[in-house]
Design an enzyme around this catalytic site. Structure first.
Site, PDB file in Angstrom:
ATOM      1  CE1 TYR A   1     -11.206  11.412  -4.409  1.00 21.34           C
ATOM      2  CE2 TYR A   1      -9.223  10.966  -5.705  1.00 21.34           C
ATOM      3  CZ  TYR A   1     -10.597  11.182  -5.634  1.00 21.34           C
ATOM      4  OH  TYR A   1     -11.347  11.143  -6.783  1.00 21.34           O
TER       5      TYR A   1
ATOM      6  CB  SER B   1      -2.888   4.456   7.931  1.00 19.55           C
ATOM      7  OG  SER B   1      -3.197   3.822   6.712  1.00 19.55           O
ATOM      8  CG  LEU B   2      -7.302   4.470   5.206  1.00 20.30           C
ATOM      9  CD1 LEU B   2      -8.130   4.052   3.995  1.00 20.30           C
ATOM     10  CD2 LEU B   2      -7.100   5.986   5.200  1.00 20.30           C
TER      11      LEU B   2
ATOM     12  CD  GLU C   1       0.805  10.110   6.861  1.00 15.11           C
ATOM     13  OE1 GLU C   1       1.956   9.850   6.452  1.00 15.11           O
ATOM     14  OE2 GLU C   1      -0.165  10.269   6.083  1.00 15.11           O
TER      15      GLU C   1
ATOM     16  CD  GLN D   1      -2.776   2.042  -5.103  1.00 11.52           C
ATOM     17  OE1 GLN D   1      -2.394   0.888  -4.945  1.00 11.52           O
ATOM     18  NE2 GLN D   1      -2.218   2.862  -5.963  1.00 11.52           N
TER      19      GLN D   1
ATOM     20  NE  ARG E   1       2.367  -1.593   3.656  1.00 14.35           N
ATOM     21  CZ  ARG E   1       1.406  -0.697   3.607  1.00 14.35           C
ATOM     22  NH1 ARG E   1       1.596   0.498   4.141  1.00 14.35           N
ATOM     23  NH2 ARG E   1       0.264  -0.961   3.012  1.00 14.35           N
TER      24      ARG E   1
ATOM     25  N   GLY F   1      -8.926  15.139   4.777  1.00 15.84           N
ATOM     26  CA  GLY F   1      -8.863  13.708   4.510  1.00 15.84           C
ATOM     27  C   GLY F   1      -9.862  12.975   5.386  1.00 15.84           C
TER      28      GLY F   1
END
Length: 462
Positions: free
Chosen positions: A40, A347-348, A331, A43, A250, A10
């Site tokens: 991947y 996260s990214l 992660e 979004q 969230r 990833g």
């Protein structure tokens, strides 16, 4: 020459591989196709506090607020202070962001996106660069870690020991251990459990983030990105009532939706007033149309789903585990960056920063495999993983209680499955049982308030 093995392809693993290859290191990546990674599938975008009017401090404060002050502040400052480096790294490889948006918990529109398929576009570019830099790709899923006497010697693949001077776990988390998730089905956390059973320390396993707006359709579980709510979509119940501020963090939104469903109401995301939905969210539009829903005219039925593993292998600020020559990033790791709740699109950012940082750590330490040790291959048959998914969904889901967690622990003992998966599942249940409070994504119905005595991380060993 130092020989480095990276398990997982990833964004975290690819970033580390590129950075190490540029330093002249011999790099191997072990993994399946990039299309099966969570990166991947990502979004929304990547949070960068680089625009005029924003600041590193504001991003840090947003991260700590979302994390309910369980974050390790030193780590938060370290990661976010490197955001401009991460941004420049991507631009140097040819990544072109299209716009920046606001997401839940952010005080500024600092989330940089590409057609709401950011992960897909970034992963492809990183993969191409890794190829051009002669990173060696070994296709397959690593079976177990070659650990002996608190040192890692590589990984086993198809029964063969692949020896590395340093091994970097970039395998993602463990959300596939829950019944409903839109993430990669490969994210069972087997190697996390494997490492823990061989002496590694896991941290904060009870913190699993449930994305508020999952879509459970005929072709499986999909994700309706938070960016759709950022673009103005509203959450309403079957009575047409709006019941929550859609841009809250969230955990709050997911729990609000869950409570509506528990009351027997259906929940919908109304995106009919979002301009240019098809153009802005092509991936979401495509799978909804396949399910017979036109989001520009019809409300979308949604429910929370397991989305992100905040917990992982305990690492320090340099992404070193307590096992010599074993590192973890993305992660798969936890060093307190997210606290009790991950801020959207952090996260990214963490994937890129941790990939760059671990490359510096390895290059600085220059680990060298000298012993001719022959560690054992501890791979096992997966067994009844579906039953584990049912147990975790029912007993360690969005709303938990001591009674339900204890029942889950009892049920887990009678399931015949890979002991490494059971070790990880047990860690989730027992860590959640230990944390007698509600904080971030961890909500206990019997302890509905935050308690000062639990303002500390949890640790797990099998």
């Amino acid at each position: 020459m130092v020989r480095i093995g990276i398990v997982g392809n990833g964004i975290a693993g690819l970033t580390a591989a590129i950075a190490l290859a540029k330093k002249g290191t011999e790099v191997y990546i072990v993994g399946d196709t990039i299309k099966k990674t969570n990166s991947y599938l990502a979004q929304a975008g990547i949070a960068f506090p680089i625009l005029s009017g924003d600041s590193i401090k504001n991003h840090v404060l947003d991260t700590i607020k979302a994390g309910r002050h369980l974050n390790t502040e030193e780590v938060v400052w370290s990661v976010i202070s490197r955001s401009s480096e991460a941004y420049d790294f991507l631009l140097s490889l040819g990544v072109e962001f299209e716009e920046n948006e606001v997401e839940g918990g952010h005080s500024f529109p600092r989330v940089f996106t590409i057609k709401n398929e950011t992960g897909k576009h970034v992963t492809k570019i990183l993969y191409t660069w890794a190829r051009e830099l002669n990173v060696h790709f070994i296709k397959g899923l690593a079976e177990s870690l070659a650990i002996e006497n608190s040192k890692c010697y590589g990984v086993f693949l198809d029964g063969e020991l692949l020896r590395f001077d340093a091994t970097v776990l970039a395998i993602g988390g463990y959300t596939a251990l829950f019944k409903y998730t839109a993430g990669s089905p490969l994210n069972l956390g087997i190697l996390i459990g494997d490492a823990v059973m061989k002496g590694a320390l896991a941290r904060d396993l009870e913190f699993v983030q449930f994305h508020p707006t999952g879509f459970i359709g005929k072709s499986g579980v999909k994700l309706i990105s938070e960016a759709v709510r950022g673009a103005g979509a509203k959450l309403v119940n079957s009575n047409g009532e709006r019941f929550v501020n859609e841009l809250e963090p969230r955990d709050i939104v997911a729990r609000a939706i869950y409570m509506q469903i528990q009351e027997g109401k259906e929940v919908y995301l109304d995106a009919t007033h979002v301009e240019d939905f098809k153009l802005r969210f092509p991936q979401i539009y495509a799978f909804l149309k396949q399910e017979g829903i036109n989001p520009e005219k019809t409300m979308i039925p949604v429910s929370p789903i397991a989305h992100y593993s905040i917990g992982g292998l305990n690492v320090d600020i340099y992404y070193r585990t307590n096992i010599k020559s074993l590192y973890a990033i993305g992660e798969a790791a936890n060093n307190g960056f997210h606290g009790a709740n991950r801020l959207a699109s952090n996260s990214l950012l963490e994937c890129i920063v941790s990939g760059l940082e671990v490359s510096r750590t390895i290059f600085r330490e220059r680990p060298k495999l000298r012993e001719n040790t022959e560690p054992a291959n501890t791979s096992q048959e997966a067994g009844d993983v579906e039953q584990i998914r049912e147990v975790l969904w029912e007993h360690a889901g969005i709303v938990r209680s001591g009674e339900k967690l204890k029942e889950g622990i009892k049920k887990l003992k009678n399931i015949e499955a890979d002991e490494r998966i059971k070790c990880l599942a047990e860690g989730i249940l027992k860590s959640a049982l230990w944390r007698e409070e509600s904080r971030g994504v961890h909500y206990r119905a019997d302890f509905p308030f935050t308690r000062e005595e639990f303002k500390k991380p949890s640790f797990w060993r099998c």
